[in-house]
Design an enzyme around this catalytic site. Structure first.
Site, mmCIF file in Angstrom:
data_model
loop_
_atom_site.group_PDB
_atom_site.id
_atom_site.type_symbol
_atom_site.label_atom_id
_atom_site.label_comp_id
_atom_site.label_asym_id
_atom_site.label_seq_id
_atom_site.Cartn_x
_atom_site.Cartn_y
_atom_site.Cartn_z
ATOM 1 N N HIS A 91 0.712 -1.216 0.046
ATOM 2 C CA HIS A 91 0.211 0.060 -0.138
ATOM 3 C C HIS A 91 1.245 1.083 -0.560
ATOM 4 C CE1 HIS A 91 -3.616 2.739 0.136
ATOM 5 N NE2 HIS A 91 -4.276 1.741 0.980
ATOM 6 N N THR B 160 -5.162 10.481 -0.198
ATOM 7 C CA THR B 160 -5.813 10.275 -0.256
ATOM 8 C C THR B 160 -6.904 11.542 1.044
ATOM 9 O OG1 THR B 160 -5.388 8.636 1.831
ATOM 10 C CG2 THR B 160 -6.449 8.411 -0.540
#
Length: 770
Positions: free
Chosen positions: A471, A600
């Protein structure tokens, strides 16, 4: 070995007459072709680099400017207001040139400077235009005149054929919100979660923080925002991902599934070959920057920097922090099958291996009957356990000899491939099939995925596939973009024969894959076993449920005149309240890619408005009209929060960065400490669908993706990923932990289904099942 002799380009024999040199024409041919391919690749990259570097202008526009300036010179007009003459007198080689040559060269230099200035001006204007976000707050279907004018200007300045990185220099920087705005939004977000006394305590902490040390921290953060490309992203990668010492398997990595209903071939080697070839095609486009950048409304560009490290990338463990190693132009991959590692070359004669050639190589691995070496079978579990033991073992046991060479082969590979010996996929006859499929992609057997690789491709023995992604380097939409291209290429371009094999001739002269060799001592084998046991405990505790909701989908939700995402988020709030009897801090991931290097932001989906709606749904005295009014308010509130997050006015990344600044400065903040210690008991994320629109779902309704998911974030909470597929299907991926008596993923899935149906009933709308 035969393949070793094939790899030798020449042989020589020492004779009394000298050295007899024998050259292999075939191998020299491949060396020549590899060199040609390498130079072609450099030339294409250079060309695309120039195109990107001068965007939104073009190289041909330079010639136009030069011709225009030269024309004015011959017309005895000086558009430079004397600058060309100054350049002419400053030329260091003016003594060796004629007056006419000096004039022409000076005019060209002036034209080039004017052209470059024009490029910077265009970029500045485009960046200023892209800093406007009023369009995103306008009602769907209603666009103001100012927004229409703005869109026309952006379109005009965006050029005709942008490459993947063309807009990077024109994207605005992520703004730093004001302290007052962030604190006020934070306090509003926790209001439905705290009682009056708890809220007053939090309000006091927030006000104390606002007075001191917030102004001091904010000043330093603004300084960073002026200096750095993005004030969040580097710290987010380092402190959220790379400094974490817990296992990344389940806790960080995420997975992406295959097509839901379709398996193009049941031959494992064939499917692996087509998928690998499609991934190599995507990588070539990526490395050349030839992919088209994503644009909202087809006009507003998204940042593309996350694509850079998709391939040839590995997370390298460290004692205190890991780091991401990204290389260029890797020409091999490593395959894991039944406890053995194989190195497979991806090029032959300067080109990618064809799918039929890759199928041959993978079939050779599947047919190989050799046994794993001592310690080899569970070696990948080092990447699944705690980071510190893996870092120490790497330094001690994998720093020399065959272990170093083999580990280097893995870490420098384009990506990692597991040829799994299990069969998985969605089976309508087996209610648990999707659950087992997801768990296999998320953690497997804990020793058959290399969790440190940026991308691990998993191919099952029945032809089903999936991806496990590390990730730290990127977020799920980036992987989803690649995956959509790969699946479309596999099914609609490459295809298979009637027998399920890859199309094309088989080149049996290819040297077979090479077994990686290991010399793993007993002490290291014990560390491997320890990592495996830790990983297995984590994997066994994952309670997973895949829920296919096909009672209705986006098509019906649109008739409710609300955002599908807001509809689903309110259903999740209702389902969670029914599941646990209380509200909780809810995380929804939103992107900030309208800003350079944006990743994000968090949307805090549990609001006062959503709580009021949920309570009304559970109150028998409330009428449907009252519930609809509250639903509309909650939906509008959620959409506004999502838009704020997308435009850089979120809460959590700002507070996170303030916390990092406070730790660096040695300032203790009870408020920030409290905020960052609050658990997200409901963590949600929407997987984007049809980013490239390569698969026509209307024409091929069974060729739909199943999305992907992640592990639970809190020990007593749920992780929910969902994908809105076409008009009539929504897939939920729900995770929790068996060890928590408060959670049950299957039960939560049933609650979600009922909540969706109950909200639909408010609108009295019906739709046929898919």
């Amino acid at each position: 070995m035969a393949e070793a002799h094939q790899a030798v380009a020449f042989q020589f024999t020492v004779t009394p007459d000298g050295i007899d040199l024998q050259l292999s024409r075939e191998v020299l041919k491949h060396i020549y072709l590899s060199g040609v391919t390498s130079w072609k690749k450099r030339a294409i990259r250079f060309k695309n680099g120039v195109l990107t570097g001068v965007y939104p202008a073009s190289p041909s526009s330079w010639l136009i400017v030069v011709i225009a300036i030269m024309s004015t010179m011959y017309a005895r007009i000086d558009p430079s207001m004397g600058m060309i003459d100054k350049i002419k007198t400053s030329l260091p080689v003016s003594e060796y040139m004629t007056v006419q040559t000096q004039t022409v060269l000076s005019a060209i230099l002036f034209a080039t400077g004017l052209w470059l200035s024009f490029i910077f001006l265009l970029r500045y204007i485009l960046k200023a235009l892209l800093s406007y976000h009023g369009w995103i707050f306008e009602s769907h279907g209603k666009m103001s005149v100012s927004t229409k004018v703005w869109l026309c200007l952006v379109k005009l300045l965006s050029g005709r054929r942008p490459l993947l990185y063309s807009f990077q220099a024109s994207l605005p920087h992520l703004p730093v919100p004001s302290i007052d705005d962030t604190i006020n939004r934070y306090l509003e977000s926790v209001l439905p979660l705290l009682d009056d006394e708890q809220y007053k305590q939090m309000e006091t902490l927030a006000n104390d923080f606002k007075r001191d040390p917030a102004p001091k921290l904010q000043k330093h953060l603004k300084l960073k925002s002026w200096w750095a490309t993005n004030y969040v992203s580097d710290w987010w990668e380092e402190y959220i991902y790379l400094r974490g010492r817990d296992p990344i398997m389940v806790n960080s990595n995420f997975y992406t599934m295959d097509l839901l209903y379709v398996i193009p071939t049941h031959r494992q080697a064939s499917r692996a070959a087509n998928i690998v070839h499609a991934m190599l095609q995507y990588r070539r486009k990526l490395e050349r920057g030839e992919l088209t950048p994503l644009r909202a409304l087809g006009i507003v560009p998204m940042c593309s920097f996350q694509y850079e490290r998709m391939f040839n990338t590995t997370r390298i463990p460290g004692i205190e922090t890991d780091f991401v190693q990204h290389l260029k132009d890797r020409k091999h991959l490593v395959v894991y099958h039944r406890g053995r590692f194989f190195k497979v070359w991806l090029y032959y004669g300067g080109r990618h291996l064809w799918p039929s050639e890759l199928e041959l190589q993978f079939q050779r691995i599947l047919d190989d009957k050799s046994e794993p070496q001592p310690g080899e079978i569970k070696l990948p579990s080092l990447t699944a356990g705690n980071r510190v033991p893996w870092a120490r073992a790497r330094l001690k046991y994998f720093n020399e000899g065959v272990n170093r060479a083999s580990l280097e082969a893995i870490e420098t590979a384009a990506f990692f491939l597991t040829l799994d010996d299990e069969a998985h996929g969605y089976d309508p006859e087996n209610i648990r099939s999707l659950d087992l499929y997801a768990k296999s992609l998320l953690h497997g057997k804990c020793y058959d995925r290399w969790f440190d690789k940026s991308v691990t491709l998993i191919v099952y023995k029945n032809g089903k596939i999936g991806v496990n992604t590390e990730h730290s380097w990127a977020d799920s939409p980036i992987v989803g973009h690649m995956w959509e291209y790969v699946l479309a290429t596999d099914c609609f371009q490459l295809g298979y024969t009637a027998e399920g094999h890859c199309k094309g001739d088989i080149n049996k002269s290819l040297a077979p894959p090479t077994r990686l060799q290991w010399d793993i001592p007993k002490a290291c084998q014990e560390i491997i076993e320890g990592s495996y046991m830790i990983a297995k405990r984590i994997a066994d505790d994952v309670d997973f449920h895949g829920c296919l909701f096909n009672e209705f989908g986006k098509g019906l939700i649109k008739k409710c005149r609300t955002s599908p995402d807001a509809f689903i988020q309110l259903a999740l709030q209702l389902a969670h309240y029914r599941d646990k009897g209380e509200f909780c801090l809810t995380y929804e991931s939103s992107m900030t890619r309208m800003f350079r290097e944006g990743r994000t932001e968090t949307v805090r989906s549990c609001t006062c408005e959503s709580s009021a709606f949920v309570k009304a749904m559970e109150d028998e005295r409330a009428t449907n009209e009252q519930r609809l009014v509250l639903f509309k308010k909650a939906s509008d509130k959620h959409q506004n929060m999502y838009r704020l997050a997308m435009t850089g006015a979120g809460i959590d990344r700002h507070l996170f960065c303030l916390y990092i600044v406070s730790k660096v400065m040695g300032i203790d903040s009870p408020f920030l400490k409290q905020v960052l210690s609050e658990p997200w008991r409901l963590s949600t994320s929407q997987t984007p669908q049809q980013q490239l629109n390569l698969i026509d779902i209307q024409k091929f309704p069974t060729y739909v993706g199943a999305g992907g998911g992640f592990g639970p974030v809190a020990d007593d909470g749920y992780g929910v990923s969902y994908i809105i597929v076409g008009e009539n299907l929504i897939t939920f991926h729900i995770s929790s932990k068996f060890s928590s008596p408060e959670t049950d993923s299957f039960r939560f899935g049933q609650n979600i289904r009922q909540a969706m149906l109950d909200i639909r009933a408010l609108f009295n709308l019906k739709e046929k099942k898919m």
